[in-house]
Enzyme design. Structure first.
Site, short mmCIF file in Angstrom:
data_model
loop_
_atom_site.label_atom_id
_atom_site.label_comp_id
_atom_site.label_asym_id
_atom_site.label_seq_id
_atom_site.Cartn_x
_atom_site.Cartn_y
_atom_site.Cartn_z
N HIS A 1 -18.58 15.76 -75.63
CA HIS A 1 -18.70 17.20 -75.38
C HIS A 1 -19.68 17.47 -74.23
CE1 HIS A 1 -17.44 16.59 -79.53
NE2 HIS A 1 -16.89 17.79 -79.50
N HIS B 1 -15.64 22.13 -73.50
CA HIS B 1 -16.30 21.96 -74.80
C HIS B 1 -16.25 20.52 -75.28
CE1 HIS B 1 -17.27 22.28 -79.06
NE2 HIS B 1 -16.21 21.53 -79.25
N GLU C 1 -27.55 28.55 -102.77
CA GLU C 1 -27.53 27.13 -103.11
C GLU C 1 -27.41 26.24 -101.88
OE1 GLU C 1 -25.44 29.39 -104.43
OE2 GLU C 1 -26.07 29.57 -106.52
N HIS D 1 -17.84 28.51 -115.32
CA HIS D 1 -19.17 27.91 -115.29
C HIS D 1 -19.19 26.48 -115.85
CE1 HIS D 1 -20.37 31.84 -114.16
NE2 HIS D 1 -21.66 31.64 -114.34
C1 TPP Z 1 -18.57 22.88 -90.18
C2 TPP Z 1 -17.88 22.54 -88.92
N1 TPP Z 1 -16.67 23.07 -88.68
C3 TPP Z 1 -15.99 22.74 -87.57
C4 TPP Z 1 -16.53 21.88 -86.66
C5 TPP Z 1 -15.74 21.46 -85.42
N2 TPP Z 1 -16.37 22.10 -84.25
C6 TPP Z 1 -17.21 21.44 -83.45
S1 TPP Z 1 -17.91 22.44 -82.29
C7 TPP Z 1 -17.06 23.78 -82.86
C8 TPP Z 1 -17.26 25.15 -82.29
C9 TPP Z 1 -17.58 25.18 -80.87
O1 TPP Z 1 -18.13 26.41 -80.50
P1 TPP Z 1 -19.68 26.56 -80.31
O2 TPP Z 1 -20.37 26.30 -81.57
O3 TPP Z 1 -19.90 27.89 -79.69
O4 TPP Z 1 -20.05 25.40 -79.32
P2 TPP Z 1 -19.78 25.37 -77.74
O5 TPP Z 1 -18.32 25.14 -77.54
O6 TPP Z 1 -20.24 26.65 -77.19
O7 TPP Z 1 -20.58 24.20 -77.29
C10 TPP Z 1 -16.23 23.42 -83.92
C11 TPP Z 1 -15.34 24.37 -84.62
C12 TPP Z 1 -17.80 21.34 -86.96
N3 TPP Z 1 -18.39 20.48 -86.15
N4 TPP Z 1 -18.46 21.72 -88.08
#
Ligand code: TPP
Ligand code: MG
Length: 656
Positions: free
Chosen positions: A26, A257, A405, A467
């Site tokens: 990334h 990304h 939690e 529960h």
């Molecule tokens: C709980 C979770 N869900 C999904 C992902 C997969 N994932 C990695 S980055 C991302 C989102 C990217 O958007 P952002 O957080 O704004 O990061 P940017 O692209 O701006 O670096 C996702 C959905 C993850 N890492 N963790």
């Protein structure tokens, strides 16, 4: 002096080059946040690259773990010895320190494992809690630092962020500073396809100080971070950035990304940013200035060490900061407590037995930090004299986490990672599902957190199937490196507490009952019999027909069945199995001895069978739950679902 831009570009190009070499990763986030990180690491973060474990360092959490090259580049540039250029060249390869996402324990300088969005920012809350507590109790000359977080849009969209943010605001954790990568981009493209809320208003409503800043303007960033240092509340700085900053054709798009930019686009970026250096080459003068940033904290570290060395309680403070528990002292306490319990042989719910053990442990070990997710009276986690931890009361040791939690479990990870405290806390076992992602991460990171999870079966009765956990034990046992304890009486409960406290690299779950149980361990605890996970609680002198294996509340049922069968001249042994993970770790010879070789086996547990075949074999008999429970008095439920000593006797007799 190297310009800010050159320092930041070193991060950008190392990130681009490493992702390109790995053909995976990334680049966009490190490129976008390079300016923010440069200001933070060169001007604010208190750290000493030569001493990654200096206890009074600032903690830096890269919550947006997908941007792992940002932290790897920073560790390399600032001079963490382990993070060589070869490690960067081997980004995402087997055995490299530069794993896909930053992993705690795998590489010095990574404070917590991130990747599952939302966990890092929530873990950081626990780090800031531990810092506040230690500063209040040990003094600012021992503990006096900040927790800095870089979080992305995804971190802030995850539900856990709500719990973490509101808890931090409530606790007024003003040493917690979140730098939000406000780039308006996530994987699906423009953030606006999924999120139009106002984050600043959200944080302000939760009691945070907020500001907005151009994330590519070092002067503005420095001013915002300086202001954050004098806040009386936690701070969010929204850093408006462009993802993939510098890439002429891809900056500002989701394309940067999670994929390499490609050789041609990287070349174009070199031209655009005026970076005429070959891949993985950073000019010496730029490296030198980065190294200077890495040793900025060396003097503060030396001063801190000198201050500490002068204190008469120096050794005790070091042990405390390293979360050390003296096993001999602990054993003495547990043995005496169990002897007293065996004298009285009370019928207690195991949650009550846990409370009784904590009455002994909490006063004896200052590092224990308790709490509950709004179920204090039900989970017996607050002992006499404990008071609520909070703003104006950071010296106290009981955290009212509220109904949070997931945030609670993440904060517990952060406390354990910070060191100096050992966190335990409670909720109902069925709500393990609400904290599982943090528990899983804690297991992966090898931290000591202790989860008191009560009301652990249909034995909770009238609250009904919503529960009543049935699959929860099996699901927790499926997580690697979690010890799931299900003790049967006050002695086993105390033994399991001892084992949990003596497992610095393993989270523990204590699965405890709401209902009262008969006392079993009349021998007290001259040695910790739970330590082997399972043992013969009650042998038989009659010719042996079968082996009964039970956990927790069902041990009493097995014992009653054994007595009834004995009247009919039928011999069975009763094995209590308070921790199947520890039993699994024993030798085959010990397991075989306890389980009676080829004798037929009957397991009794008021939960689903899943996982039990490992011990009873496919031909073994399982007396437990086949589906969800029901609402009613617990005795009626046990009868209805056929988890009774009569059912056990019938199963033994049916063996022919
Ligand atoms: C709980 C979770 N869900 C999904 C992902 C997969 N994932 C990695 S980055 C991302 C989102 C990217 O958007 P952002 O957080 O704004 O990061 P940017 O692209 O701006 O670096 C996702 C959905 C993850 N890492 N963790
Ligand atoms: Mg984003």
């Amino acid at each position: 002096m190297t310009s800010h831009t050159d320092l930041a570009n070193a991060i950008r190009f190392l990130s681009m080059d490493a992702v390109q070499a790995a053909n995976s990763g990334h680049p966009g986030m490190p490129m976008g946040m390079a300016d923010v990180a440069t200001v933070l690491f060169t001007k604010f973060l208190k750290f000493d690259a030569k001493a990654p474990n200096w206890q009074d360092r600032d903690r830096f959490v890269l919550s947006a773990g997908h941007g792992s090259m940002l932290i790897y580049a920073l560790l390399h540039l600032t001079g963490y010895e382990a993070m060589t250029m070869d490690q960067l060249k081997n980004f995402r390869q087997m055995g490299a320190l530069t794993a896909g996402h930053p992993e705690y324990g795998h590489v010095p300088g990574v404070e917590t494992t991130t990747g599952p969005l939302g966990q890092g920012i929530s873990t950081a809350v626990g780090m800031a809690m531990a810092e506040a507590h230690l500063r209040a109790t040990l003094g600012a000359d021992v503990c006096d630092h900040h927790t800095w977080v870089i979080a992305s849009d995804g971190d802030l969209m995850e539900g856990i962020s709500h719990e973490a943010i509101s808890l931090a605001g409530h606790l007024r954790l003003n040493r917690l500073i979140v730098l939000w990568d406000d780039n308006e981009i996530s994987i699906d493209g423009a953030l606006s396809v999924a999120e139009t809320g106002d984050q600043l208003q959200r944080f302000e409503a939760a009691g945070w100080q907020t500001s907005r800043v151009d994330g590519h303007n070092p002067i503005a960033l420095e001013a915002a971070m300086t202001a954050a240092l004098s806040s009386d509340r936690p701070v969010l700085i929204a850093c408006r950035t462009q993802i993939g900053f510098g890439s002429p054709n891809l900056a500002g798009t989701a394309k940067t990304h999670g994929s390499p930019l490609g050789a041609a686009e990287i070349e174009a970026t070199r031209k655009a940013l005026n970076w005429p250096h070959a891949p993985f080459v950073v000019p010496d003068e730029i490296v030198a200035d980065w190294r200077a940033a890495g040793s900025r904290g060396a003097k503060a570290n030396a001063d801190w060490q000198a201050r500490l060395a002068k204190r008469s309680d120096h050794a005790a403070i070091q042990d405390r900061l390293n979360s050390k528990i003296d096993p001999a002292h602990l054993r003495t306490l547990i043995e005496a407590h169990c002897a007293a319990m065996a004298d009285k042989a009370p019928s207690l719910a195991t949650r009550e037995s846990s409370g009784a053990a904590l009455e002994v442990l909490v006063p004896a070990f200052d590092l224990l930090m308790g709490g509950s997710a709004d179920l204090t009276g039900s989970v017996n986690t607050k002992v006499a004299g404990m008071k609520g931890f909070g703003a104006n009361a950071y010296q106290e040791r009981y955290v009212h986490y509220g109904v949070r939690e997931h945030g609670m479990a993440a904060a517990m990870n952060g406390m354990a990672l910070h060191g100096g405290v050992v966190p335990y806390s409670g909720t109902f076992l069925v709500f393990a599902d609400y904290l599982r992602p943090a528990l899983r991460l804690g297991a992966l990171m090898e931290v000591r957190t202790i989860h008191v999870l009560t009301h652990d079966s249909i034995g909770l009765g009238e609250d009904g199937p919503t529960h009543q956990p049935v699959e929860t034990l099996a699901s927790l046992r499926a997580i690697p490196n979690v010890n799931v304890f299900r003790p049967c009486d006050p002695v086993e409960v105390a033994e399991c507490w001892e084992l949990a406290l003596l497992a610095p690299k393993t989270p523990s779950v204590l699965s405890l009952t709401r209902q009262k149980l008969a006392f079993q361990r009349k021998d007290g605890s001259p040695i910790n019999r739970s330590a082997q996970g399972a043992y013969v609680l009650s042998p038989t002198s009659l010719p042996e027909k079968a082996v009964l294996i039970a956990t927790g509340s069902e041990v009493e049922i097995a014992m009653n069945a054994q007595a009834k069968l004995a009247e009919a001249g039928i011999g069975v042994r009763v094995v209590s199995a308070p921790c199947l993970e520890l039993f699994e770790a024993q030798t085959g010879a010990y397991q075989n001895e306890v389980l009676g070789g080829d004798l037929p086996k009957i397991a009794i547990e008021a939960a689903v069978r899943y996982g039990w075949d490992r011990w009873i074999g496919p031909a073994g008999t399982f007396i437990g739950m086949k589906g969800f429970g029901a609402s009613g008095p617990y005795q009626a439920l046990y009868a209805h679902f056929g988890i009774t000593s009569e059912a056990v006797c019938a199963a033994v007799e049916a063996l022919g």
